[in-house]
Design a protein around this motif. Structure first.
Motif, mmCIF file in Angstrom:
data_model
loop_
_atom_site.group_PDB
_atom_site.id
_atom_site.type_symbol
_atom_site.label_atom_id
_atom_site.label_comp_id
_atom_site.label_asym_id
_atom_site.label_seq_id
_atom_site.Cartn_x
_atom_site.Cartn_y
_atom_site.Cartn_z
ATOM 1 N N TRP B 360 0.822 -1.217 0.000
ATOM 2 C CA TRP B 360 0.000 0.000 0.000
ATOM 3 C C TRP B 360 0.848 1.256 0.000
ATOM 4 C CZ3 TRP B 360 -5.212 -0.324 -0.525
ATOM 5 C CH2 TRP B 360 -5.750 -1.616 -0.421
ATOM 6 N N ASN B 361 0.394 2.213 -0.804
ATOM 7 C CA ASN B 361 1.027 3.539 -0.817
ATOM 8 C C ASN B 361 0.120 4.519 -0.087
ATOM 9 O OD1 ASN B 361 3.024 2.510 -2.525
ATOM 10 N ND2 ASN B 361 1.947 3.186 -4.369
ATOM 11 N N PRO B 362 0.547 5.047 1.054
ATOM 12 C CA PRO B 362 -0.248 6.098 1.690
ATOM 13 C C PRO B 362 -0.475 7.250 0.702
ATOM 14 C CG PRO B 362 1.484 5.356 3.162
ATOM 15 C CD PRO B 362 1.746 4.709 1.839
ATOM 16 N N VAL B 363 -1.703 7.773 0.701
ATOM 17 C CA VAL B 363 -2.009 8.896 -0.205
ATOM 18 C C VAL B 363 -1.507 10.176 0.469
ATOM 19 C CG1 VAL B 363 -3.819 10.154 -1.440
ATOM 20 C CG2 VAL B 363 -3.949 7.669 -1.199
ATOM 21 N N VAL B 364 -0.240 10.467 0.219
ATOM 22 C CA VAL B 364 0.419 11.587 0.899
ATOM 23 C C VAL B 364 0.458 12.841 0.038
ATOM 24 C CG1 VAL B 364 1.842 10.129 2.363
ATOM 25 C CG2 VAL B 364 2.637 10.712 0.081
ATOM 26 N N HIS B 365 -0.267 12.806 -1.073
ATOM 27 C CA HIS B 365 -0.174 13.920 -2.028
ATOM 28 C C HIS B 365 -0.412 15.272 -1.372
ATOM 29 C CE1 HIS B 365 -0.829 10.289 -4.293
ATOM 30 N NE2 HIS B 365 -0.523 10.897 -5.412
ATOM 31 N N LEU B 366 -1.508 15.378 -0.626
ATOM 32 C CA LEU B 366 -1.867 16.693 -0.062
ATOM 33 C C LEU B 366 -0.830 17.148 0.961
ATOM 34 C CD1 LEU B 366 -5.687 16.077 0.301
ATOM 35 C CD2 LEU B 366 -4.617 17.683 -1.272
ATOM 36 N N PHE B 367 -0.250 16.199 1.669
ATOM 37 C CA PHE B 367 0.812 16.522 2.628
ATOM 38 C C PHE B 367 2.056 16.980 1.874
ATOM 39 C CE2 PHE B 367 4.296 15.126 5.507
ATOM 40 C CZ PHE B 367 3.968 15.908 6.597
ATOM 41 N N SER B 368 2.318 16.331 0.766
ATOM 42 C CA SER B 368 3.494 16.662 -0.037
ATOM 43 C C SER B 368 3.332 18.014 -0.741
ATOM 44 C CB SER B 368 3.701 15.546 -1.069
ATOM 45 O OG SER B 368 4.842 15.754 -1.841
ATOM 46 N N HIS B 369 2.085 18.368 -1.076
ATOM 47 C CA HIS B 369 1.853 19.658 -1.741
ATOM 48 C C HIS B 369 2.392 20.824 -0.920
ATOM 49 C CE1 HIS B 369 -1.924 18.102 -4.123
ATOM 50 N NE2 HIS B 369 -0.791 17.587 -4.557
ATOM 51 N N VAL B 370 2.306 20.696 0.410
ATOM 52 C CA VAL B 370 2.768 21.789 1.269
ATOM 53 C C VAL B 370 4.155 21.479 1.834
ATOM 54 C CG1 VAL B 370 0.644 22.982 1.891
ATOM 55 C CG2 VAL B 370 1.222 20.839 3.034
ATOM 56 N N ARG B 371 4.916 20.738 1.031
ATOM 57 C CA ARG B 371 6.314 20.461 1.359
ATOM 58 C C ARG B 371 6.466 19.648 2.636
ATOM 59 N NH1 ARG B 371 5.892 25.491 -0.441
ATOM 60 N NH2 ARG B 371 5.884 26.426 1.628
ATOM 61 N N GLY B 372 5.452 18.820 2.956
ATOM 62 C CA GLY B 372 5.620 17.891 4.061
ATOM 63 C C GLY B 372 6.667 16.847 3.694
ATOM 64 N N ALA B 373 7.564 16.566 4.609
ATOM 65 C CA ALA B 373 8.659 15.640 4.304
ATOM 66 C C ALA B 373 8.150 14.202 4.328
ATOM 67 C CB ALA B 373 9.784 15.820 5.311
ATOM 68 N N LEU B 374 8.629 13.405 3.379
ATOM 69 C CA LEU B 374 8.268 11.994 3.295
ATOM 70 C C LEU B 374 9.500 11.152 3.556
ATOM 71 C CD1 LEU B 374 6.185 12.135 -0.020
ATOM 72 C CD2 LEU B 374 5.350 12.349 2.337
ATOM 73 N N ALA B 375 9.289 9.988 4.149
ATOM 74 C CA ALA B 375 10.402 9.073 4.373
ATOM 75 C C ALA B 375 9.976 7.672 3.940
ATOM 76 C CB ALA B 375 10.812 9.072 5.847
ATOM 77 N N THR B 506 9.438 11.338 -6.142
ATOM 78 C CA THR B 506 9.180 12.636 -6.772
ATOM 79 C C THR B 506 8.216 13.441 -5.901
ATOM 80 O OG1 THR B 506 7.414 11.657 -8.060
ATOM 81 C CG2 THR B 506 9.565 11.796 -9.097
ATOM 82 N N THR B 507 8.229 14.747 -6.109
ATOM 83 C CA THR B 507 7.360 15.630 -5.330
ATOM 84 C C THR B 507 5.977 15.671 -5.960
ATOM 85 O OG1 THR B 507 9.286 16.967 -4.861
ATOM 86 C CG2 THR B 507 7.147 17.956 -4.394
ATOM 87 N N PHE B 508 4.974 15.482 -5.145
ATOM 88 C CA PHE B 508 3.608 15.582 -5.660
ATOM 89 C C PHE B 508 3.220 17.043 -5.771
ATOM 90 C CE2 PHE B 508 3.679 11.482 -3.414
ATOM 91 C CZ PHE B 508 3.355 10.666 -4.473
ATOM 92 N N ARG B 509 2.516 17.352 -6.818
ATOM 93 C CA ARG B 509 2.025 18.725 -6.990
ATOM 94 C C ARG B 509 0.540 18.678 -7.319
ATOM 95 N NH1 ARG B 509 6.788 18.663 -9.650
ATOM 96 N NH2 ARG B 509 8.463 19.810 -8.660
ATOM 97 N N PRO B 510 -0.163 19.756 -6.976
ATOM 98 C CA PRO B 510 -1.570 19.814 -7.336
ATOM 99 C C PRO B 510 -1.711 19.835 -8.871
ATOM 100 C CG PRO B 510 -0.978 21.546 -5.776
ATOM 101 C CD PRO B 510 0.296 20.956 -6.277
ATOM 102 N N PRO B 511 -2.824 19.378 -9.428
ATOM 103 C CA PRO B 511 -3.981 18.814 -8.743
ATOM 104 C C PRO B 511 -3.843 17.311 -8.516
ATOM 105 C CG PRO B 511 -4.484 19.048 -11.067
ATOM 106 C CD PRO B 511 -3.069 19.551 -10.876
#
Ligand SMILES: [Zn+2]
Lengths: 91, 925
Positions: B360-375, B506-511
């Motif tokens: 499973w891939n957590p849907v972190v897109h919205l967190f990533s949009h605001v430069r939330g760090a992913l590990a 890669t960095t997620f971006r809207p939309p």
């Protein structure tokens, strides 16, 4: 879209504001006495730091007042916004 | 039919008809186009974009990468995901082979936007989000809850138990309580972008599911612009595939999606099912599908499949094969068999559906949009939020928590309900791909991008996953890498022999999902796209047949053609009438700034190039404004109204710029000056009455006014009244003719305009437009700032040294005039150009070149001497003429230059700018 704190209006949407470049670049007291290089530096040269930067902003779609801001150019965060300091009256 | 009785939440009591690829099918309310197609046994939907390979339905919601459709009815829309198109009666759609087709008629639907402020915004109405919204609402907070599917509940299928009840009953109770607590709860609403300071954009689909019954007055889609103090991201997780050879065939699907089709839509997507998994979750799909009547075999990557799940599987007749890898598939338009390798060798398993689960891939897109760090989390084989952001919380599966009890705990806090017993999770095996031909191992199914493409990217020297993404296009299609992104990172890391935790993602971006431009435009379409500014005389102009010109946002009459006249004919007539008798212009769009205060003169002296403080009350002075760089910014007249009051005019287009610029100097540089600046552009209507008979017209209308030269000299103004209405008249000329500019409160504009016309009738008074105004001023060499200048022109270049004060110690721009470059004789200077043939109107913008003495052009690049800035036919001169900026132009007056026009070099002579009445005799009538 950031909320920018206008010192007169409070927090408002970023789209209401206009960026006005570096703050604290005062108009020279006697431009005629400046060398060409010094004048060019006043007109054209501006700092471009990574990190905190003193800027001027205008609440152009709101109260239309200018204010000073300190912003982190790396995170875009506004660290402070303040009304321009009144200067001494020229005589 | 693949519909299974006893399953699903579609409304079987009603039947909907729809057409796909020209064939008629039926479905039920609650279906998506994808579920209805699967219910009808349709697996082949379209063809892949690049290679044209058959593509089917590979998931049940927005992570689907293959089932793109073109909807034709109710309204044409290209490239929609069949998995998200809600079925409506009469829907007509077809599979996309390549690209979709835009509608060729305007979309009749409405779109709008809504602004919302709230304490807490919860995104996702799955178990975590529902409980988070509930606890915030119970605590008295203002709460908004968004969810992208038609109903709440998220991944809960109906088999789970919460607080001793079926999970979906629990969901219904929570939804009801949220409504009682006043939570603004929107389903069918996708948060597609998160931005700074709790700002979230969401798209609500308001009428798509109503089909042809959609009320016309209701907006079809609405963009919600939400500002929240706290954002709770509860967006769940998406299943990750495993890459193997020919993994893009119809009939290959994510395991949980097949389970979703069963429980949500009552559709059994296959009868002979192979489940290929590295994770426990696929067992729930295997067990449920077997329970609904399918024959199921589980191939588990792991050497030790989960014991609990294994026995549950065996209980419903599912065989479990450990340590097995799928290596390929057979079949053309649908999977026919699965090829696998066990520890004992290769096997071939007949199948009409192959389910895949790589974790499973957590849907972190919205967190990533605001430069939330992913590990990278090795137990997930995916990336999850690391650390937090102020005001943003990620909970549940979006945070990497996959067991229901844990999800409920993260959402519910102290009020956490109890989850039913779940089998303990066995760690997933992290497998990105199996052995096979990398040219046929598809990583991004939308882009037909393969493991071989990743190999080529790495072989080309690319090392950053962001660069690999752009080289291969993986993750750039409309699913934005929902299924392919982590796989691309994992496989690239293997190819580079580095850890995926070091390579990153890669960095997620809207939309997050595609958003129609119409929705973003909202009401800002057609006439509402941009405001139109009209003068109080607009209707009069329109009735008089004016052809309008856009000047900024203003509509200005350009000319008033009489029957049979084109622009040239009308303008020649208007010019001749004005120069020979009298004409009148609606100049109301002129920018006007009221400057008041004891220091008004000081401010103007610092801004204008000439002296304004010495202007006497009742007089007018022309002035030029320059920037700090000494270049002309704008020009206009200054009327001194009183000791402490001036009225400035600016160009129509420069009004806002000049006011802003003056405010900037006043507020930031000289806040000690006691001055106020106010725009009065709309308050005053202005009509220049121009020509030798203008004095008679003005004298007749304003009987109280002495209009003689002695009493009312050039560059002065007078106040008078007409029927008790105050009128201000200024003797200003933008044409060289005797002229009076009549200013009146805009309320009285039409009445006064008509009085002036009536008084001028016996002289044939002629309304003229901006084109005629431009010709008249050009004949006199008056520049238009912004047309004859472009921000690189000084007053001196314009031949206007006279407007630059020698007396003032300083003004804005003065020091720049002394810079060496400003005194370069090769600067372009303002001159006129007369084509020697007397016939050619040189196109504005034309380049000016010089021939060698032998009459030949220099070798390319041909040096450019300057360019034409204004060009017109002149009635007065009976020939065309132009104004131009030419290097060292004034010293070259009398010289011949050439202007290329449509491939021919037109010779022209450089001249003085003033071509009509150079001695200025006409000014005083
Ligand atoms: Zn403000």
């Amino acid at each position: 879209m950031q909320l920018i704190h206008c010192p007169w209006c409070g927090p408002r949407e970023e789209v209401e504001f206009h960026y006005g470049g570096q703050a604290g670049v005062a108009y020279p007291e006697r431009p005629a006495e400046l060398s060409d290089q010094d004048w060019a530096e006043y007109v054209f040269y501006r700092d471009n730091p990574k990190g905190t930067f003193a800027e001027r902003w205008s609440h152009s779609a709101g109260c239309r007042r200018w204010f000073d801001a300190v912003r982190d150019t790396h995170t875009y965060r506004f660290l402070s916004t303040t009304k321009p300091r009144p200067k001494e009256v020229r005589v | 039919m693949s519909r299974v009785h006893g399953y699903g939440r579609v409304d079987r009591g009603r039947t909907l008809s729809f057409t796909f690829d020209g064939r008629e099918y039926t479905g039920h309310p609650g279906d998506t186009l994808a579920s209805a197609l699967l219910a009808n046994g349709v697996h082949l939907v379209g063809a892949s974009v690049k290679l044209g390979r058959p593509h089917g339905i590979s998931a049940a919601w927005t992570e689907d990468a293959t089932a793109l459709v073109q909807v034709e009815r109710p309204f044409p829309e290209p490239m929609l995901q069949a998995t998200t198109v809600e079925l409506v009666d009469g829907l007509v759609a077809r599979g996309v082979n390549g690209q979709g087709r835009l509608a060729d008629t305007p979309d009749p639907a409405r779109y709008d936007r809504k602004h919302t402020h709230t304490d807490t915004l919860v995104i996702g109405a799955g178990p975590a989000g529902l409980l988070a919204a509930l606890s915030a609402a119970r605590a008295g907070e203002d709460v908004v809850l968004l969810d992208d599917r038609p109903t709440a509940g998220g991944s809960l299928t109906g088999t789970e138990v919460i607080d001793g009840r079926p999970a979906l009953e629990f969901v219904d109770d929570v939804v009801a309580e949220l409504a009682r607590l006043g939570v603004r709860h929107l389903q069918r609403t996708t948060a597609f972008g998160q931005y700074d300071d709790g700002f979230v954009l969401a798209l609500e689909r308001r009428t798509d599911h109503l089909g042809f019954d959609a009320p016309a007055q209701r907006s079809r889609q609405r963009v919600h612009r939400i500002r929240a103090l706290k954002v709770v991201v509860a967006t769940g997780a998406q299943e990750r595939p495993i890459v193997f050879e020919d993994n893009d065939r119809p009939g290959i699907m994510l395991a949980a999606s097949a389970r979703d089709y069963l429980h949500r839509y009552g559709v059994l997507a296959g009868r002979e099912i192979v489940v290929f998994t590295a994770d426990d979750a696929a067992y729930a799909a295997a067990v449920d599908l077997a329970g609904a009547g399918a024959r199921v075999t589980v191939l588990d990557v792991r050497e030790n499949p989960p014991l609990d799940w294994k026995s549950r599987a065996n209980d419903v007749g599912v065989t479990v094969q450990p340590s097995t890898m799928v290596t390929g598939t057979e079949g053309e338009e649908r999977v026919r068999a699965v090829l696998a390798r066990t520890t004992d060798g290769g096997v071939r398993l007949p199948a009409d559906l192959l389910l895949v689960s790589g974790g499973w891939n957590p849907v972190v897109h919205l967190f990533s949009h605001v430069r939330g760090a992913l590990a990278y989390d090795p137990s997930l084989g995916s990336f999850r939020p690391s650390g937090s952001l102020p005001g943003v919380t990620v909970i549940g599966a979006a945070n990497g928590t996959l067991d229901l009890a844990g999800v409920l705990r993260e959402g519910g806090g102290p009020d956490t309900p109890a989850a039913g017993p779940e089998p303990a999770r066995t760690p997933a095996a992290v497998v990105w791909r199996t052995d096979g031909d990398p040219e046929r191992q598809f990583v991004d199914l939308q882009r037909d991008a393969t493991v071989a493409d990743l190999g080529r990217a790495v072989g080309a020297g690319l090392r950053s996953v962001e660069h690999v993404k752009r080289y291969t296009t993986i993750g750039t299609a409309h699913d934005q890498g929902k299924t392919s992104g982590v796989l691309a990172s994992g496989i690239t890391a293997e190819l580079l022999d580095v850890g995926i935790e070091d390579l990153g993602t890669t960095t997620f971006r809207p939309p997050y999902t595609p958003v129609a431009f119409a929705a973003l435009a909202g009401r800002g379409r057609g006439e509402l796209f941009d405001p139109v500014r009209t003068t109080p005389l607009h209707d009069w102009h329109a009735e008089a047949g004016a052809v309008f010109e856009d000047v900024g946002q203003w509509k200005r009459p350009r000319y008033y053609p009489r029957p049979g006249e084109d622009m040239d004919a009308a303008v020649l007539r208007e010019c001749a009438a004005t120069r020979s008798s009298v004409g009148m212009l609606d100049g109301s769009t002129l920018g006007k700034i009221d400057v008041q205060g004891p220091d008004a003169g000081v401010l103007l002296d610092r801004l204008y190039t000439n002296m304004m403080s010495t202007l006497k009350v009742g007089r007018v002075r022309y002035g030029v404004l320059c920037g700090n760089d000494g270049m002309v910014l704008d020009d206009g007249t200054v009327l001194r109204i009183d000791e402490d009051r001036y009225l400035l005019t600016t160009t129509t287009g420069g009004a806002a710029t000049v006011l802003d610029w003056m405010e900037e100097w006043l507020q930031t540089e000289w806040p000690e000056l006691r001055v106020h600046l106010t725009s009065v552009t709309e308050q005053w209507s202005v009509f220049p009455v121009v020509g030798p008979r203008s004095r008679e017209v003005i004298g007749e209308v304003f009987a109280e006014l002495d209009v003689s030269n002695d009493a009312f000299p050039f560059m002065s103004w007078r106040d008078t009244t007409l029927d008790g209405v105050p009128v201000r008249i200024a003797r200003i000329s933008f044409s060289g003719e005797l002229a009076y500019e009549v200013n009146v409160n805009s309320w009285y504009a039409l009445a006064l305009w008509e009085r002036l016309l009536a008084a001028g009738r016996r002289f044939g008074i002629t309304p003229y437009g901006t084109e005629t105004m431009h010709v008249l001023r050009a004949e006199k060499g008056y520049p238009i700032i912004g047309q004859d200048t472009d921000g690189t022109v000084t007053p001196q270049d314009l031949g206007m040294n006279w407007v630059v004060s020698k007396k003032k110690e300083d003004f804005v721009g003065k020091r720049s005039f002394a810079r060496p470059e400003n005194n370069n004789p090769q600067r372009k200077q303002f001159v006129s150009l007369l084509p020697t043939d007397g016939r050619t109107k040189l196109p504005e913008g034309s380049q000016i070149v010089e021939l060698y003495e032998d009459g030949k052009l220099p070798e390319p690049p041909v040096p450019m001497l300057g360019h034409v800035t204004s060009s017109y036919h002149s009635a007065e001169l009976a020939r065309p003429f132009a104004l131009a900026l030419v290097k060292n132009g004034r010293a070259r007056i009398g010289e011949l230059v050439h202007v290329p026009v449509a491939g021919v070099l037109v010779p022209a002579v450089i001249g003085e700018t003033v071509l009509v009445d150079p001695e200025g005799a006409r000014r005083d009538g």
